[in-house]
Design a protein around this motif. Sequence first.
Motif, mmCIF file in Angstrom:
data_model
loop_
_atom_site.group_PDB
_atom_site.id
_atom_site.type_symbol
_atom_site.label_atom_id
_atom_site.label_comp_id
_atom_site.label_asym_id
_atom_site.label_seq_id
_atom_site.Cartn_x
_atom_site.Cartn_y
_atom_site.Cartn_z
ATOM 1 N N HIS A 20 -3.687 3.814 -2.897
ATOM 2 C CA HIS A 20 -4.026 4.038 -1.656
ATOM 3 C C HIS A 20 -5.349 2.930 -1.388
ATOM 4 O O HIS A 20 -6.057 2.967 -2.203
ATOM 5 N N LEU A 21 -5.356 2.607 -0.141
ATOM 6 C CA LEU A 21 -6.393 1.797 0.324
ATOM 7 C C LEU A 21 -7.679 2.668 0.175
ATOM 8 O O LEU A 21 -7.737 3.664 0.437
ATOM 9 N N LYS A 22 -8.770 1.867 -0.308
ATOM 10 C CA LYS A 22 -10.188 2.445 -0.649
ATOM 11 C C LYS A 22 -11.077 1.402 -0.049
ATOM 12 O O LYS A 22 -11.951 0.922 -0.920
ATOM 13 N N LEU B 63 1.029 -0.935 -0.025
ATOM 14 C CA LEU B 63 -0.047 -0.138 -0.035
ATOM 15 C C LEU B 63 0.853 1.146 -0.078
ATOM 16 O O LEU B 63 2.124 1.321 0.694
ATOM 17 N N THR B 64 0.305 2.285 -0.512
ATOM 18 C CA THR B 64 1.150 3.667 -0.448
ATOM 19 C C THR B 64 0.504 4.211 0.452
ATOM 20 O O THR B 64 -0.657 4.576 0.476
ATOM 21 N N PRO B 65 1.397 4.573 1.432
ATOM 22 C CA PRO B 65 0.724 5.371 2.874
ATOM 23 C C PRO B 65 0.323 6.496 2.617
ATOM 24 O O PRO B 65 0.949 7.289 1.747
ATOM 25 N N ILE B 66 -0.904 7.186 3.106
ATOM 26 C CA ILE B 66 -1.088 8.383 3.059
ATOM 27 C C ILE B 66 -0.280 9.252 4.220
ATOM 28 O O ILE B 66 -0.174 10.275 3.341
ATOM 29 N N ARG B 67 0.354 8.557 5.297
ATOM 30 C CA ARG B 67 0.995 9.497 6.096
ATOM 31 C C ARG B 67 2.018 8.595 6.787
ATOM 32 O O ARG B 67 1.895 7.479 7.216
ATOM 33 N N GLU B 68 3.385 8.786 6.778
ATOM 34 C CA GLU B 68 4.361 8.129 7.186
ATOM 35 C C GLU B 68 4.786 8.786 8.631
ATOM 36 O O GLU B 68 4.730 9.799 8.836
ATOM 37 N N LEU C 171 -8.192 -0.723 -4.081
ATOM 38 C CA LEU C 171 -7.182 0.458 -3.933
ATOM 39 C C LEU C 171 -7.878 1.652 -4.882
ATOM 40 O O LEU C 171 -8.317 1.151 -6.151
ATOM 41 N N ASP C 172 -7.314 2.912 -4.693
ATOM 42 C CA ASP C 172 -7.686 3.796 -5.698
ATOM 43 C C ASP C 172 -6.574 4.013 -6.811
ATOM 44 O O ASP C 172 -5.776 3.150 -6.566
ATOM 45 N N ASP D 11 -4.334 5.611 -7.347
ATOM 46 C CA ASP D 11 -2.944 5.959 -6.624
ATOM 47 C C ASP D 11 -2.143 4.828 -5.894
ATOM 48 O O ASP D 11 -1.166 4.930 -5.288
#
Length: 172
Positions: free
Chosen positions: A151-153, A3-8, A146-147, A149
């Motif tokens: 990101h988890l959706k 997953l691509t994290p929204i915030r690290e 996933l969207d 990009d």
Amino acid sequence: MSLTPIREPAEPAPPAARVGHVHLRVSDLERSIAFYCDVLGFSVTQRYGAGAAFLGAGGYHHHIGLNTWESLGGPAPAPGTTGLYHSAFLYPDRKSLGEVLARVIAAGIPLDGAADHGVSEAIYLRDPDGNGVELYRDRTSDEWPLDPDGHLKMINAPLDLQALLSEASAET
């Protein structure tokens, strides 16, 4: 799947970090033990005097702690206040989730809701003290929505409880 994290985080937790257990204040220890053992299927692994018990599954020392140290005979949590929204218990597959759903229904415990979140299927209810409880099973990460990009959706779609119960009663 990654997953691509929204915030690290500034300091990430180790990848193997997990929530180990939930420890709840309850008003009636025996009533709570009956719910978590007889309905949800956890075993009492240790009693700690007359005021606490620890429950686990699969030989683990405890997934749930229950105590009446500061709450014996106390009221349920008030709506509209801060605190634990719910504890969530992960079942290994749809059949197991259907089986626990059947026990919940047989015990006459009302459901607060049920949802397909894309990543999981979840059933929501309350324990005898009014604490929120989620019973769920995860989908494999390659099934997660996933969207574009990455990101988890997650979603919040209806869960077919009858199909879940049917799967529980099916022979394997």
